[in-house]
Design a protein around this motif. Structure first.
Motif, PDB file in Angstrom:
ATOM      1  N   GLN A 259      10.589 -10.783  -1.368  1.00 17.77           N
ATOM      2  CA  GLN A 259       9.535 -11.655  -0.855  1.00 17.77           C
ATOM      3  C   GLN A 259       8.715 -10.933   0.213  1.00 17.77           C
ATOM      4  OE1 GLN A 259      11.676 -15.120   0.473  1.00 17.77           O
ATOM      5  NE2 GLN A 259      11.515 -16.149  -1.507  1.00 17.77           N
ATOM      6  N   GLN A 260       9.401 -10.209   1.105  1.00 19.88           N
ATOM      7  CA  GLN A 260       8.690  -9.474   2.153  1.00 19.88           C
ATOM      8  C   GLN A 260       7.808  -8.397   1.532  1.00 19.88           C
ATOM      9  OE1 GLN A 260      11.941  -8.130   4.608  1.00 19.88           O
ATOM     10  NE2 GLN A 260      12.004 -10.024   5.798  1.00 19.88           N
ATOM     11  N   LEU A 261       8.303  -7.723   0.495  1.00 21.56           N
ATOM     12  CA  LEU A 261       7.520  -6.700  -0.191  1.00 21.56           C
ATOM     13  C   LEU A 261       6.280  -7.314  -0.837  1.00 21.56           C
ATOM     14  CD1 LEU A 261       7.244  -3.762  -1.136  1.00 21.56           C
ATOM     15  CD2 LEU A 261       8.656  -4.360  -3.108  1.00 21.56           C
ATOM     16  N   GLN A 262       6.447  -8.471  -1.482  1.00 21.94           N
ATOM     17  CA  GLN A 262       5.311  -9.151  -2.105  1.00 21.94           C
ATOM     18  C   GLN A 262       4.293  -9.578  -1.050  1.00 21.94           C
ATOM     19  OE1 GLN A 262       7.249 -12.278  -4.281  1.00 21.94           O
ATOM     20  NE2 GLN A 262       7.617 -11.009  -6.076  1.00 21.94           N
ATOM     21  N   GLN A 263       4.783 -10.078   0.089  1.00 20.22           N
ATOM     22  CA  GLN A 263       3.873 -10.472   1.169  1.00 20.22           C
ATOM     23  C   GLN A 263       3.137  -9.251   1.712  1.00 20.22           C
ATOM     24  OE1 GLN A 263       6.553 -12.444   3.872  1.00 20.22           O
ATOM     25  NE2 GLN A 263       6.447 -14.403   2.784  1.00 20.22           N
ATOM     26  N   GLY A 264       3.861  -8.126   1.854  1.00 22.04           N
ATOM     27  CA  GLY A 264       3.237  -6.889   2.326  1.00 22.04           C
ATOM     28  C   GLY A 264       2.176  -6.395   1.355  1.00 22.04           C
ATOM     29  N   GLU A 265       2.474  -6.472   0.060  1.00 23.35           N
ATOM     30  CA  GLU A 265       1.505  -6.053  -0.954  1.00 23.35           C
ATOM     31  C   GLU A 265       0.274  -6.955  -0.941  1.00 23.35           C
ATOM     32  OE1 GLU A 265       3.907  -6.082  -4.483  1.00 23.35           O
ATOM     33  OE2 GLU A 265       4.550  -4.008  -4.209  1.00 23.35           O
ATOM     34  N   ALA A 266       0.475  -8.251  -0.741  1.00 24.89           N
ATOM     35  CA  ALA A 266      -0.653  -9.188  -0.683  1.00 24.89           C
ATOM     36  C   ALA A 266      -1.508  -8.895   0.551  1.00 24.89           C
ATOM     37  CB  ALA A 266      -0.145 -10.632  -0.651  1.00 24.89           C
ATOM     38  N   LEU A 267      -0.869  -8.622   1.682  1.00 26.76           N
ATOM     39  CA  LEU A 267      -1.592  -8.296   2.916  1.00 26.76           C
ATOM     40  C   LEU A 267      -2.368  -6.996   2.743  1.00 26.76           C
ATOM     41  CD1 LEU A 267      -2.182  -9.004   5.874  1.00 26.76           C
ATOM     42  CD2 LEU A 267      -0.109  -7.760   6.499  1.00 26.76           C
ATOM     43  N   LEU A 268      -1.741  -6.004   2.104  1.00 31.63           N
ATOM     44  CA  LEU A 268      -2.414  -4.732   1.862  1.00 31.63           C
ATOM     45  C   LEU A 268      -3.639  -4.926   0.966  1.00 31.63           C
ATOM     46  CD1 LEU A 268      -2.445  -1.665   2.232  1.00 31.63           C
ATOM     47  CD2 LEU A 268      -0.907  -1.495   0.276  1.00 31.63           C
ATOM     48  N   ALA A 269      -3.497  -5.739  -0.071  1.00 29.29           N
ATOM     49  CA  ALA A 269      -4.635  -6.016  -0.963  1.00 29.29           C
ATOM     50  C   ALA A 269      -5.753  -6.706  -0.196  1.00 29.29           C
ATOM     51  CB  ALA A 269      -4.176  -6.875  -2.146  1.00 29.29           C
ATOM     52  N   GLN A 270      -5.386  -7.637   0.684  1.00 31.22           N
ATOM     53  CA  GLN A 270      -6.378  -8.342   1.498  1.00 31.22           C
ATOM     54  C   GLN A 270      -7.089  -7.368   2.436  1.00 31.22           C
ATOM     55  OE1 GLN A 270      -4.691 -11.212   4.218  1.00 31.22           O
ATOM     56  NE2 GLN A 270      -6.501 -12.512   4.097  1.00 31.22           N
ATOM     57  N   GLN A 271      -6.333  -6.446   3.047  1.00 30.59           N
ATOM     58  CA  GLN A 271      -6.944  -5.466   3.952  1.00 30.59           C
ATOM     59  C   GLN A 271      -7.854  -4.503   3.194  1.00 30.59           C
ATOM     60  OE1 GLN A 271      -3.424  -3.905   5.856  1.00 30.59           O
ATOM     61  NE2 GLN A 271      -3.523  -5.398   7.521  1.00 30.59           N
ATOM     62  N   ARG A 272      -7.454  -4.126   1.975  1.00 33.68           N
ATOM     63  CA  ARG A 272      -8.303  -3.257   1.153  1.00 33.68           C
ATOM     64  C   ARG A 272      -9.623  -3.961   0.840  1.00 33.68           C
ATOM     65  NH1 ARG A 272      -3.700  -1.089  -2.913  1.00 33.68           N
ATOM     66  NH2 ARG A 272      -3.035   0.694  -1.664  1.00 33.68           N
ATOM     67  N   GLN A 273      -9.541  -5.244   0.523  1.00 25.94           N
ATOM     68  CA  GLN A 273     -10.747  -6.016   0.228  1.00 25.94           C
ATOM     69  C   GLN A 273     -11.645  -6.075   1.463  1.00 25.94           C
ATOM     70  OE1 GLN A 273      -9.998 -10.087  -0.896  1.00 25.94           O
ATOM     71  NE2 GLN A 273     -11.965 -10.283  -1.928  1.00 25.94           N
ATOM     72  N   GLN A 274     -11.047  -6.277   2.643  1.00 25.67           N
ATOM     73  CA  GLN A 274     -11.829  -6.307   3.881  1.00 25.67           C
ATOM     74  C   GLN A 274     -12.487  -4.958   4.148  1.00 25.67           C
ATOM     75  OE1 GLN A 274      -8.910  -7.637   6.745  1.00 25.67           O
ATOM     76  NE2 GLN A 274      -9.249  -9.809   6.282  1.00 25.67           N
ATOM     77  N   VAL A 275     -11.770  -3.847   3.877  1.00 27.81           N
ATOM     78  CA  VAL A 275     -12.339  -2.509   4.063  1.00 27.81           C
ATOM     79  C   VAL A 275     -13.516  -2.310   3.102  1.00 27.81           C
ATOM     80  CG1 VAL A 275     -11.871  -0.034   3.718  1.00 27.81           C
ATOM     81  CG2 VAL A 275     -10.271  -1.432   5.022  1.00 27.81           C
ATOM     82  N   GLU A 276     -13.351  -2.756   1.850  1.00 29.52           N
ATOM     83  CA  GLU A 276     -14.439  -2.626   0.873  1.00 29.52           C
ATOM     84  C   GLU A 276     -15.660  -3.444   1.310  1.00 29.52           C
ATOM     85  OE1 GLU A 276     -12.767  -3.786  -2.894  1.00 29.52           O
ATOM     86  OE2 GLU A 276     -11.502  -1.988  -3.010  1.00 29.52           O
TER      87      GLU A 276
END
Length: 190
Positions: A139-156
């Motif tokens: 669950q923590q890994l999935q949350q981390g992956e979701a946060l990373l995807a969100q941060q990538r979207q913000q960077v884009e």
């Protein structure tokens, strides 16, 4: 009377991590001793009457499969040949014999208590804890992956905004240069 026997003589130990077969082929002396004077029931106990296997999906639970033409019951659930059920110790496993008065009925002539030893219970508890920890980490890994995807979207989005602002700045700079050039022309004409 089986209760008069030492516990070591009236107990079948099984490895909670491996399949375990119960029947005359595997524990002949055990059944002969338990049935004592009731030897007629010994022929009802199949050579490999049932199999007890650890459940891969539920820690501490076991799949019990009837491998005999003679039925068994696990707790309140009756199993015919080839049928299985999931059981969590403590429960009972009864060997059934056909009733002479009722063609559909059967009665229990031998009931085994299916229980976990303290060591087996500790292993089950440890496995359950390990599975909970693995689940939490997933669950923590999935949350981390979701946060990373969100941060990538913000960077884009920030990169796109920066590119737009740079375009606007270049356009303004070009307009300013044109205005300066126009102003210089006007100054020269005067």
């Amino acid at each position: 009377d089986a209760s008069a026997l030492p516990i070591s003589r009236r107990t079948l130990g099984l490895d909670p991590n491996r399949p375990f077969f119960v029947g005359r082929q595997h524990q002949c002396e055990f059944f002969e001793m338990l049935l004592g004077a009731e030897q007629r029931y010994l022929t009802i106990v199949g050579r490999s009457h049932l199999e007890i296997s650890p459940s891969s999906s539920q820690p501490g639970a076991f799949t019990i499969t009837n491998g005999s033409a003679n039925p068994i019951s696990v707790g309140e659930q009756r199993l015919a040949k080839g049928q299985h059920c999931l059981a969590q110790p403590p429960t009972s496993i009864s060997f059934l014999a056909a009733s002479s008065t009722d063609a559909n009925g059967a009665f229990s002539f031998l009931t085994l208590s299916f229980e976990c030893s303290s060591m087996a219970k500790a292993q089950v508890d440890q496995k359950r804890l390990w599975q909970q920890q693995v689940s939490q980490q997933q669950q923590q890994l999935q949350q981390g992956e979701a946060l990373l995807a969100q941060q990538r979207q913000q960077v884009e989005q920030a990169s796109a905004l920066l590119a737009q602002q740079q375009k606007e700045a270049a356009s303004l700079s070009q307009q300013r240069q044109q205005q300066e050039a126009l102003w210089q022309q006007q100054q020269q004409q005067q």
